[in-house]
Design a protein around this motif. Structure first.
Motif, PDB file in Angstrom:
ATOM      1  N   LEU A   1       2.765  10.968 -37.274  1.00 52.71           N
ATOM      2  CA  LEU A   1       1.378  11.125 -36.928  1.00 52.71           C
ATOM      3  C   LEU A   1       1.008  12.413 -36.237  1.00 52.71           C
ATOM      4  CD1 LEU A   1       2.194   8.007 -36.878  1.00 52.71           C
ATOM      5  CD2 LEU A   1       0.092   7.787 -35.675  1.00 52.71           C
ATOM      6  N   MET A   2      -0.318  12.686 -36.346  1.00 52.68           N
ATOM      7  CA  MET A   2      -1.019  13.592 -35.472  1.00 52.68           C
ATOM      8  C   MET A   2      -2.218  14.191 -36.115  1.00 52.68           C
ATOM      9  SD  MET A   2      -1.206  14.194 -32.426  1.00 52.68           S
ATOM     10  CE  MET A   2      -2.714  14.906 -31.990  1.00 52.68           C
ATOM     11  N   PRO A   3      -3.013  14.970 -35.314  1.00 55.42           N
ATOM     12  CA  PRO A   3      -4.381  15.231 -35.668  1.00 55.42           C
ATOM     13  C   PRO A   3      -4.751  16.652 -36.007  1.00 55.42           C
ATOM     14  CG  PRO A   3      -4.142  15.093 -33.331  1.00 55.42           C
ATOM     15  CD  PRO A   3      -2.782  15.135 -33.937  1.00 55.42           C
ATOM     16  N   VAL A   4      -5.958  16.842 -36.285  1.00 57.08           N
ATOM     17  CA  VAL A   4      -6.838  17.958 -36.578  1.00 57.08           C
ATOM     18  C   VAL A   4      -7.745  17.507 -37.701  1.00 57.08           C
ATOM     19  CG1 VAL A   4      -5.364  19.840 -35.826  1.00 57.08           C
ATOM     20  CG2 VAL A   4      -5.331  19.140 -38.223  1.00 57.08           C
TER      21      VAL A   4
ATOM     22  N   ALA B   1       2.590  21.393 -37.690  1.00 56.80           N
ATOM     23  CA  ALA B   1       1.705  21.337 -38.855  1.00 56.80           C
ATOM     24  C   ALA B   1       2.091  20.188 -39.779  1.00 56.80           C
ATOM     25  CB  ALA B   1       1.741  22.660 -39.611  1.00 56.80           C
ATOM     26  N   THR B   2       3.390  19.931 -39.893  1.00 55.91           N
ATOM     27  CA  THR B   2       3.856  18.814 -40.717  1.00 55.91           C
ATOM     28  C   THR B   2       3.493  17.488 -40.067  1.00 55.91           C
ATOM     29  OG1 THR B   2       5.694  20.131 -41.557  1.00 55.91           O
ATOM     30  CG2 THR B   2       5.887  17.748 -41.757  1.00 55.91           C
TER      31      THR B   2
ATOM     32  N   ILE C   1       4.021  14.165 -50.023  1.00 53.53           N
ATOM     33  CA  ILE C   1       4.542  14.883 -48.865  1.00 53.53           C
ATOM     34  C   ILE C   1       5.935  15.376 -49.220  1.00 53.53           C
ATOM     35  CG2 ILE C   1       3.246  13.522 -47.196  1.00 53.53           C
ATOM     36  CD1 ILE C   1       5.963  12.106 -46.604  1.00 53.53           C
ATOM     37  N   ASN C   2       6.367  16.427 -48.576  1.00 52.90           N
ATOM     38  CA  ASN C   2       7.693  16.967 -48.817  1.00 52.90           C
ATOM     39  C   ASN C   2       8.677  16.310 -47.861  1.00 52.90           C
ATOM     40  OD1 ASN C   2       6.854  18.779 -50.837  1.00 52.90           O
ATOM     41  ND2 ASN C   2       6.143  20.224 -49.284  1.00 52.90           N
ATOM     42  N   SER C   3       9.571  15.498 -48.407  1.00 53.20           N
ATOM     43  CA  SER C   3      10.542  14.817 -47.558  1.00 53.20           C
ATOM     44  C   SER C   3      11.497  15.806 -46.909  1.00 53.20           C
ATOM     45  CB  SER C   3      11.320  13.792 -48.375  1.00 53.20           C
ATOM     46  OG  SER C   3      11.999  14.410 -49.458  1.00 53.20           O
TER      47      SER C   3
END
Length: 287
Positions: A15-18, A80-81, A112-114
């Motif tokens: 998780l996380m934002p922008v 960023a990821t 998504i790139n694992s």
């Protein structure tokens, strides 16, 4: 190589934002999904945010979170990821709450790139979560996910507490799961449920097994072993509040189960579109 959103919905995501943008969710236009956060700040090896809001455009289905925290103690996963994975997690949660991809999101690609998380051990927490649609709310006091292994397979530990759903009387109030995803960079993955534990009313649900997700139920496979304690008590608790078909289904399931102390056990299989319960094929095929 990349793994598709169907897998992320199972892993629940990092998780996380922008504000959602081309750099965050390049595969999804605003006509499908919007996403924003406020009160963000950098933390050691991670990020925090005070508020997050996301919605499936045109559906009146929303996700609101009053506390997001993510970190990777190993320092391998870039912020960023983490931001991108947080947005993907929000999209997966909204789609799951809706019961499927919305019409505006059909044919929209999202991967998504694992390789971005290889070698890392990212972990995330959502606090005071609300999924809402007109006449239906689901709230979670705290939800967390921890990637305890990312090479060669992805192993995740997931926990949720203080869960309440206004439309689902059987929704567990507590849930924990230990999952391993094998074949992350291949066309077909296998999800191993090492352990699943949930509490609903006075009953406990425990499970383990494997799932091989396909494009449809008929091309998927599963081998699951499930136990529920105090099934008779659970049926009595929901008899006056749950839809009649739910009560009937649970009653039939109890009759098909086998007893072990206060637990009712089921071995559930899926292969070639045929579902079996304790090795007895059900009289229908799944599409």
């Amino acid at each position: 190589m990349s793994t598709r959103l169907s897998l992320l919905a199972a892993t629940a995501a990092l998780l996380m934002p922008v504000m959602a943008s081309a750099s965050t969710l390049s595969g999804l236009p605003e006509s499908c999904f919007t996403y924003e956060v406020s009160g963000t700040k950098t933390a050691p090896h991670g990020l925090k945010a005070k508020i997050m809001h996301a919605t499936l455009t045109g559906t009146d289905i929303t996700l609101d979170i009053r506390g997001v925290s993510l970190s990777d103690p190993s320092g391998h996963v870039e912020n960023a990821t983490l931001e991108r994975f947080n947005a993907v997690a929000a999209y997966a949660a909204l789609s799951a709450f809706r019961g499927g991809i919305s019409p505006a999101c059909k044919d929209q690609g999202l991967t998504i790139n694992s390789s971005d998380i290889r070698g890392g051990t990212p972990q995330a927490t959502w606090t005071d979560v609300t999924l809402a649609r007109p006449g239906h709310d689901m709230t979670i006091r705290k939800a967390s996910i921890q990637a305890v292994q990312t090479t060669p397979d992805l192993r995740l530990k997931v926990e949720g507490s203080g869960i309440h759903d206004t439309k689902q009387p059987l929704m567990p109030t507590q849930l924990s799961a230990d999952l391993t995803v094998q074949g992350l960079d291949t066309a077909r993955q296998q999800i191993t449920i090492n352990a699943l534990h949930a509490v609903t009313g006075s009953s406990a649900v425990d499970g383990r097994g494997t799932i091989e997700p396909g494009a449809t139920a008929s091309t998927s496979a599963a081998d699951l072993h499930i136990g529920v304690t105090n099934v008779d008590t659970l049926i009595g608790q929901i008899r006056d509040t749950a839809p009649k078909k739910v009560v009937a289904a649970l009653t039939i399931a109890r009759l098909m189960g086998r007893q072990s102390g206060d637990a009712t056990l089921w071995d559930v299989g899926l292969s070639g579109g045929v579902v079996t319960v304790n090795r007895i094929p059900l009289p229908f095929s799944v599409p």
